[in-house]
Every structure is written in structure tokens, then in C-alpha cells.
Design an enzyme around this catalytic site. Structure first.
Site, PDB file in Angstrom:
ATOM      1  N   ASP A 192       0.873  -1.164   0.000  1.00 48.36           N
ATOM      2  CA  ASP A 192       0.000   0.000   0.000  1.00 48.36           C
ATOM      3  C   ASP A 192       0.920   1.227   0.000  1.00 48.36           C
ATOM      4  OD1 ASP A 192      -2.162   1.838   0.700  1.00 48.36           O
ATOM      5  OD2 ASP A 192      -1.324   1.756   2.734  1.00 48.36           O
TER       6      ASP A 192
ATOM      7  N   ASP B 224      -0.033   5.068   1.020  1.00 51.75           N
ATOM      8  CA  ASP B 224      -0.259   5.981   2.147  1.00 51.75           C
ATOM      9  C   ASP B 224      -0.219   5.254   3.489  1.00 51.75           C
ATOM     10  OD1 ASP B 224      -0.552   8.567   1.277  1.00 51.75           O
ATOM     11  OD2 ASP B 224      -2.643   8.736   1.893  1.00 51.75           O
TER      12      ASP B 224
ATOM     13  N   ARG C 110      -0.408  11.014   2.915  1.00 48.56           N
ATOM     14  CA  ARG C 110      -0.397  12.142   1.971  1.00 48.56           C
ATOM     15  C   ARG C 110       0.972  12.809   1.800  1.00 48.56           C
ATOM     16  NH1 ARG C 110      -6.169  14.137   1.643  1.00 48.56           N
ATOM     17  NH2 ARG C 110      -7.282  12.590   2.835  1.00 48.56           N
TER      18      ARG C 110
ATOM     19  N   ARG D 258     -15.316   9.944 -12.029  1.00 44.37           N
ATOM     20  CA  ARG D 258     -13.881   9.632 -12.002  1.00 44.37           C
ATOM     21  C   ARG D 258     -13.611   8.409 -12.867  1.00 44.37           C
ATOM     22  NH1 ARG D 258     -13.132  10.143  -5.421  1.00 44.37           N
ATOM     23  NH2 ARG D 258     -13.776  12.320  -5.244  1.00 44.37           N
TER      24      ARG D 258
ATOM     25  N   ARG E 291     -19.857  18.882  -4.075  1.00 45.28           N
ATOM     26  CA  ARG E 291     -18.460  18.857  -3.648  1.00 45.28           C
ATOM     27  C   ARG E 291     -17.827  20.232  -3.561  1.00 45.28           C
ATOM     28  NH1 ARG E 291     -16.048  14.381  -2.784  1.00 45.28           N
ATOM     29  NH2 ARG E 291     -14.080  15.453  -2.704  1.00 45.28           N
TER      30      ARG E 291
ATOM     31  N   ARG F  86     -18.994  22.369   4.600  1.00 44.21           N
ATOM     32  CA  ARG F  86     -18.657  20.945   4.697  1.00 44.21           C
ATOM     33  C   ARG F  86     -18.835  20.456   6.148  1.00 44.21           C
ATOM     34  NH1 ARG F  86     -14.578  17.331   2.320  1.00 44.21           N
ATOM     35  NH2 ARG F  86     -14.715  18.430   0.363  1.00 44.21           N
TER      36      ARG F  86
ATOM     37  N   SER G  31     -19.693  12.970   1.157  1.00 49.05           N
ATOM     38  CA  SER G  31     -19.966  12.207  -0.057  1.00 49.05           C
ATOM     39  C   SER G  31     -19.850  10.705   0.180  1.00 49.05           C
ATOM     40  CB  SER G  31     -18.977  12.619  -1.154  1.00 49.05           C
ATOM     41  OG  SER G  31     -17.669  12.242  -0.792  1.00 49.05           O
TER      42      SER G  31
ATOM     43  N   ASP H 148     -18.662   6.987  -2.293  1.00 49.91           N
ATOM     44  CA  ASP H 148     -18.161   6.459  -3.558  1.00 49.91           C
ATOM     45  C   ASP H 148     -19.036   5.306  -4.025  1.00 49.91           C
ATOM     46  OD1 ASP H 148     -15.944   8.165  -3.461  1.00 49.91           O
ATOM     47  OD2 ASP H 148     -14.721   6.674  -2.410  1.00 49.91           O
TER      48      ASP H 148
ATOM     49  N   TYR I 119      -5.556  -7.928   2.087  1.00 50.25           N
ATOM     50  CA  TYR I 119      -4.849  -8.471   3.257  1.00 50.25           C
ATOM     51  C   TYR I 119      -5.375  -9.867   3.613  1.00 50.25           C
ATOM     52  CZ  TYR I 119      -3.405  -8.786   8.198  1.00 50.25           C
ATOM     53  OH  TYR I 119      -2.897  -9.194   9.405  1.00 50.25           O
TER      54      TYR I 119
END
Ligand SMILES: [Mg+2]
Length: 252
Positions: free
Chosen positions: A17, A19, A26, A128, A139, A146, A184, A186, A226
């Protein structure tokens, strides 16, 4: 295949992975971690798999990351490189098709139109490559808006109910819904988590595939890979922890 015969263990692949595993969240990879990966690459085959797109991963892992790793899996493998060469790519719209997507988008926009929220802004659907992101407030709200929305959503379970409505309406679509962040959620094809990248390894001859990740708990984005049957999983707390385990397992 003699593809990896320059390695001490040519049938072992180690996947990471990005991050929280190779880099702080980040942030950029450290020179120390880069050196460890170079040393590791003499022993085994090395790759990364992350949810971000390649441009973001280049920022974190270095401009030349497609050559620094044997396998690069961006967007969980929807974009993939092997030895610096791009493999076949996939997209959300390519998978779902124009007509089914239009039905989904129309339903979402109608549902949002009928939601009575204190505030609405813009960009309710973000389209996306590998998913769509749906936001009831939109957004491009401000940071303060927010925060307000997050509180309102918790009280009124706006996103939770929205996802239930989508599941009922599109039960034949094989979609997975993930509520994350403040405003939001996904929507992506079921199975397009990090295990997607394993599709690119079907013609390889690895007898052992290791995976290192920091979000291996249920609901975390490393959970599926994993726990995959082909994978030897390592749960880490930081890049420092990753380095420690690599030294123990491969670099002594
Ligand atoms: Mg992570």
C-alpha cells in the site's frame, strides 16, 4: 518464465500500500525507504497498489516510480505497469456502459433534487475513472459548509438512506457503496478494491505474494487484499514499521 531471474527469490512478489505504509499519510517517501526498496528489489519482485491515480503516486513515490517498482498499480490496478510498460486498463464507464450509467445518474440527480437540505452547492456527481463520487450538498461547498453538512448528515442519516435507496433501485448492478469523509460517498463495481490488481498477475509464476498495508481492519481499504487467499498479509502502523518487518523478513 525467466522474467525475474535477476532476483535472489524470483518467485516472491512483495506488494505495498502507499499511504501510511511506504509514505506518511499524503506525504512523500523518505530517502531511507527508497534505499530499502532498492535493496529489496535485488532479492524479490516489488510493487505498489494504491487507490490514487498515477499522477498523485508520482508526487509521493517519485517521478520515476514506474521504473523504480516492478509493478505499479494505480487506482487499485485499473491503471497498471509492469517493468515500466503499461498493461490493459479499465474504467467505470467502460465496465457499466452508457445506458445503465445514464439511468444511475438520472436517479441520483432526481433523488438529490427531492432532498430538502439546508444548503445545496454544486458538483453533485463527480465522474472519475474508476468510480463515481456522489455528494448531496455538492463537492464545491466551502470548508465551513462541509463541517455543517457533516453534522446535519449524522443527525438525519442522509447518505445512509441515499445508499439504501440506490441498493434497492440498482440491486442488479453489482455495485459497492462506500461512505467516507464528510460530504460524499463512492460508488464502484464490486471487487474493485485492491484485490483488483491480482487480475494482472494471473500469468505470472509467483509462489508467494506478500502484502503490506496499514488499513487492514474491516472497512479499511487494505482489508480485502490483506485477507485474500493468495496473499501473505502484514499489517503495519507506519513506514517505520514496514521497514522493520522488511529487514526481518528479507534484508538480514
Ligand atoms: Mg494506507
Amino acid at each position: 518464465m525467466a522474467d525475474w531471474s535477476d532476483r535472489a527469490q524470483p518467485t516472491t512478489l512483495v506488494l505495498f500500500d502507499v499511504d501510511g505504509t511506504l509514505t506518511p499519510a499524503r506525504k512523500d517517501i523518505s530517502p531511507e525507504m527508497k534505499q530499502i526498496l532498492q535493496d529489496l528489489r535485488k532479492k524479490v519482485v516489488v510493487g505498489f497498489v494504491g487507490g490514487s491515480d498515477l499522477s498523485k503516486q508520482k508526487e509521493q513515490l517519485g517521478e520515476d516510480c514506474v521504473n523504480d517498482f516492478d509493478f505499479c498499480f494505480s487506482e487499485n490496478g485499473l491503471t497498471a505497469y509492469r517493468k515500466g510498460q503499461q498493461l490493459a486498463s479499465q474504467s467505470f464507464i467502460g465496465w457499466i456502459g452508457e445506458e445503465p450509467y445514464k439511468k444511475l445518474a438520472n436517479f441520483v440527480l432526481r433523488y438529490i433534487a427531492d432532498l430538502d437540505l439546508p444548503k445545496k452547492r454544486g458538483t453533485f456527481i463527480e465522474f472519475r475513472n474508476g468510480m463515481i463520487n456522489i455528494s448531496p450538498i455538492g463537492r464545491n461547498c466551502t470548508h465551513a459548509e462541509r463541517d455543517e453538512y457533516e453534522v446535519y448528515d449524522k443527525q438525519h442519516r442522509i447518505r445512509e438512506k441515499f445508499v439504501e435507496a440506490l441498493k434497492a433501485e440498482f440491486s442488479d448492478y453489482s455495485l459497492t457503496y462506500s461512505i467516507g469523509g464528510q460530504i460524499s460517498f463512492d460508488v464502484f463495481p464490486t471487487g474493485w478494491d485492491k484485490t483488483y490488481c491480482l487480475n494482472h498477475l494471473k500469468n505470472e509464476t509467483f509462489t508467494s505474494i506478500h502484502f503490506f498495508g496499514d488499513k487492514t481492519f474491516k472497512g479499511g481499504n487494505d482489508y480485502e487484499i490483506y485477507n485474500h487467499e493468495r496473499i501473505t498479509g502484514h499489517s503495519v502502523t507506519s513506514p517505520h514499521d514496514t521497514a522493520r518487518i522488511l529487514k526481518e523478513l528479507f534484508l538480514h
